[in-house]
Design an enzyme around this catalytic site. Structure first.
Site, mmCIF file in Angstrom:
data_model
loop_
_atom_site.group_PDB
_atom_site.id
_atom_site.type_symbol
_atom_site.label_atom_id
_atom_site.label_comp_id
_atom_site.label_asym_id
_atom_site.label_seq_id
_atom_site.Cartn_x
_atom_site.Cartn_y
_atom_site.Cartn_z
ATOM 1 N N ASP A 474 0.829 -1.206 0.000
ATOM 2 C CA ASP A 474 0.000 0.000 0.000
ATOM 3 C C ASP A 474 0.864 1.256 0.000
ATOM 4 O OD1 ASP A 474 -2.623 1.435 0.511
ATOM 5 O OD2 ASP A 474 -1.441 2.080 2.247
ATOM 6 N N GLU A 529 1.174 -0.438 -5.160
ATOM 7 C CA GLU A 529 0.190 0.613 -5.420
ATOM 8 C C GLU A 529 0.937 1.904 -5.716
ATOM 9 O OE1 GLU A 529 -3.689 2.721 -3.307
ATOM 10 O OE2 GLU A 529 -1.815 2.456 -2.207
#
EC number: 2.4.1.18
Length: 828
Positions: A474, A529
């Site tokens: 993330d 990401e």
């Protein structure tokens, strides 16, 4: 401009107060915890026994040196640097003489650990309860020359100074880890030394807290007496205590009892949850979490099923355990295992990506404000429950990917890492650089030796202990740039990626963790990401890249939200195609039309953008539809299929969105007061919109069911034809007036008619391969909530009639707002 981040590890400047206060509302536990988790024991004193080895030293497996838990980065010769790069002086690693590490001869990682007592080596026997499986030797390959990136993308030549410097920093860190730690294999097993480790003789607890003046282990086991079990500190700031077994042979700390470390710090006396804790819980009626000594005597889970091989193409079902129940409650690992995993398999997905695994004290953070990095969230059950879930997924042939958060950490000081040892610069950068102003969280110092140990070990822990099959990392954009991608528009200019705003320390960490993942777990998947589109992101580290397998194609959902804010009459076919196909050569993408981000309160899902309030009254088949519902269902299917067809080599869907889940996600929360005095109203801690109404998609009397059936057919189509990973992709038509997109992917021909009213008879479709074609997927099928305007028994024969730069073609009927996939009859 910001300088490169290549700082060594130093003790931080003390900031009074120990960090920011907790944000957010009340949190509630979703798990009924057994009484053993909170039992107490009479207070008593205990003699502190030192571990085997030299006084004040800490032994690390795989290393020949016994001075390895150091808060200073070992000094290694810096490679020659280009004059044009203008690297600041601080990029030259300066280590205080008092913190220098004496380098001894390196021990090969494959050797038996020498110089460690039986007390220490017994820790490594914990895995003996697992089933015996033949394992191949796992080796992290040595660095390459990092030069292939220039062959792949010649435009990188203009940024060779930066990229060569980046690779030299990576090689320098690899060399230092090899020299002082025995390699990445040993370095990434910090959980075998730090935190709690168990041997036949007792329990050892170690914690790196260089800012603390004194430390003691406290908990239920010693009645929270800070004088009973004081710890000793070595010269590198690592505190240690050994607790021998009780006279009856039982461990000094019972399984399930609460523990904390009490430290006298520059910010005052504080109790902290051990940084390497493996489980933590929130006691009923309390706000801060408690660390739990977790060492089940008998019920330790034994994995029964092998991990699946990595599939050629990924079809990922993004999920959140807590909100995976149709009921307004926090769901459990066990229920997810029994109810949700079979659903995922039936729908045709081959991987499940699970969010919010790492413990996070604030439920509404969606799991992104992590407090305890090595602990699975106790809201959903025990570590053994999570292992059972993963084992069941493997039995079903599903990969299990973890949404891992290494980009930042919770601001909490009571139950997180913030201000852990009373300083501002323990695991994080000090000052403004260590605080993410938008996320209200702390930012890691990736140039710190012990931070690298912590994060690399954390990644390995989840792969090793829980058998996760890979990660979705993330917030990688926030990591790679000192501006964190905020208030910056990435235009594709390479200077935006390779300059002084790049946090080289963070990029080197990502290279190291990808080295670790792919070297020790060759079948594991690493997805990043990154919204910036950094070149080399998905090129192997040996070739000079960052090393991810996939990047999330984040431009795709952004484009769909942009288009959905206007009428589809104004959609540009070329714009859609360009956005979906604008990917870097040899760098794979996981594409998606929407994820959890679009489902959060304050935003809208695609279905809600399309159908809005009509979803409340007109989704039942026993009542008339509306033009808005008909349009919405048709475009919902087309958007998902064109995204999968053109957007990448993998596909992701957030749970429930496959059937157009109504409304939004809103976690239970109370009112929140802002610094300016205004108040954000809460939702009375309601779980009503923090669940997934799978019953809507299953109800054959609702229009949601047809949307779910289409998504299932789409997944199974990809499973059969593997078109996402085919080398052959050709877009033959982007017709703005007709609103038609036609392309080939593998041996399939996709025909999309986005026109709102025009249907086309005898519409010519160019193709590469001659033969007889048949329909294999039709979004207008009545089963999928369509109008059944096509004959699925019809056969389409090609003619030697070149069309749209294709050597042959065939004619079709293309109904309005319909997507149809054709396959050669011989391939059916």
């Amino acid at each position: 401009m910001a300088s490169f981040a290549v700082s060594g590890a130093r003790l931080g400047v003390v900031r009074p107060g120990g960090g920011a206060a907790r944000s957010g509302g009340e949190r509630r536990s979703g798990v009924d915890l057994p009484p053993v988790l909170f039992r107490r024991k009479d207070s008593f004193s205990r003699t502190v026994l030192s571990c085997a080895g030299a006084p004040g030293k800490v032994l690390v497996p795989g290393g020949g040196n016994d001075d390895l838990l150091s808060s200073a980065e070992p000094a290694v010769d810096n490679p020659v640097q280009s004059e044009q790069l203008e690297v600041p002086d601080e990029a030259e690693l300066v280590v205080e003489e008092s913190l220098a590490v004496e380098v001894e001869e390196k021990t090969e990682p494959s050797q038996v650990i020498e110089g460690v007592s039986e007390t220490e080596t017994d820790v490594l026997a914990v895995a003996s309860k697992a089933p015996l499986m033949e394992e191949k030797p796992r080796v992290v390959p040595p660095p390459g020359d990092g030069q292939r990136i220039y062959q792949i993308d010649p435009m990188l030549e203009g940024f060779r100074n930066h990229l060569d410097y980046r690779y030299s920093e990576y090689k320098r860190m690899r060399a230092a880890i090899d020299q002082h730690e025995g390699g990445l294999d040993a370095f990434s097993r910090g959980y075998e030394k730090l935190g709690f480790t168990r041997s036949a003789e007792g329990i050892t607890y170690r914690e790196w807290a260089p800012g603390a003046h004194s430390a003691a282990l406290v908990g239920d086991f010693n009645n929270w007496n800070p004088n009973a079990d004081t710890m000793t500190r070595n010269e590198y700031g690592t505190w240690e205590i050994f607790l021998p077994n009780n006279a009856d042979g039982s461990p000094a700390i019972p399984h399930g009892s609460r523990v904390k470390i009490r430290m006298d710090t520059p910010s005052g006396v504080k109790d902290s949850i051990p940084a390497w804790i493996k489980f933590s819980v929130q006691a009923p009626g309390e706000i801060p979490y408690n660390g739990i000594y977790y060492d089940p005597p008998e019920e330790k889970y034994v994995f029964k099923h092998p991990q699946p091989k990595r599939p050629k193409s990924l079809r990922i079902y993004e999920s959140h355990v807590g909100m995976s129940s149709p009921e307004p409650k926090i769901n459990t690992y066990a229920n997810f295992r029994d109810e949700v995993l079979p659903r995922i398999k039936r729908l045709g997905y081959n991987a499940v990506q699970i969010m919010a695994i790492q413990e996070h004290s604030y439920y509404a953070s969606f799991g992104y404000h992590v407090t305890n990095f090595f602990a699975p969230s106790s809201r959903f059950g025990t570590p053994e429950d999570l292992k059972s879930l993963i084992d069941k997924a493997h039995e079903l042939g599903l990969l299990v990917l973890m949404d891992i958060v290494h980009s930042h950490a919770s601001n909490n000081t009571l139950d997180g890492l913030n201000g852990f040892d009373g300083t501002d610069m323990h695991y994080f950068h000090g000052g403004p650089r260590g605080h993410h102003w938008m996320w209200d969280s702390r930012l890691f110092n990736y140039g710190s030796w012990e931070v690298l140990r912590f994060l690399l070990s954390n990644a390995r822990w989840w792969l090793e202990e829980y058998k996760f099959d890979g990660f979705r990392f993330d917030g990688v954009t926030s990591m790679m740039y000192t501006h964190h991608g905020l208030q910056v528009a990435f235009t594709g200019n390479y200077g935006e990626y390779f300059g002084f705003a790049t946090d080289v320390d963070a990029v080197v960490y990502l290279m190291l963790v990808n080295d670790l993942i792919h070297g020790l777990y060759p079948e594991a998947v690493a997805i990043g990401e990154d919204v910036s589109g950094m070149p080399t992101f998905c090129i192997p580290v040996q070739d000079g890249g960052v090393g991810f397998d996939y990047r999330l194609h984040m431009a795709a959902p952004d484009k769909w939200i942009e288009l959905l804010k206007q009428s589809d009459e104004y959609w540009k076919m070329g714009d859609i195609v360009h956005t979906l196909t604008n990917r870097r050569w040899l760098e794979k993408c996981v594409t998606y039309a929407e994820s959890h981000d679009q489902a959060l309160v304050g935003d809208k899902t695609i279905a809600f953008w399309l159908m809005d309030k009509d979803m409340y009254d007109f989704m039942a088949l026993d009542r008339p539809s509306t033009p808005r519902i008909d349009r919405g269902i048709a475009l919902h299917k087309m958007i998902r299929l064109v995204t999968m067809g053109l957007g990448g080599e993998g596909y992701l869907n957030f749970m429930g969105n496959e059937f157009g889940h109504p409304e939004w996600i809103d976690f239970p929360r109370g009112p929140q007061s802002l610094p300016n005095g205004s108040v954000i109203p809460g939702n009375n801690y309601s779980y009503d919109k923090c669940r997934r109404r799978f019953d809507l998609g299953d109800a054959d009397y609702l229009r949601y069911h047809g949307m779910q059936e289409f998504d299932q057919a789409m997944q199974h189509l990809e499973e059969k034809y593997e078109f996402m990973t085919s080398d052959h992709q050709y877009v033959s038509r982007k017709h703005e007036e007709d609103k038609v997109i036609i392309f080939e992917r593998g041996n399939l021909v996709f025909v999309f008619n986005f026109h709102w009213s025009n249907s086309y008879f005898d519409y010519r479709v160019g193709c590469f391969k001659p033969g007889k074609y048949k329909i294999v997927l039709d979004s207008d099928d009545g089963l999928f909530g369509g109008f059944s305007r096509l004959d699925h028994e019809a056969e389409y024969f090609t003619a030697d009639w070149p069309h749209d730069n294709r050597p042959c073609s065939f004619s079709v009927y293309a109904p309005s707002r319909t997507a149809v996939v054709y396959a050669l009859a011989e391939d059916e």
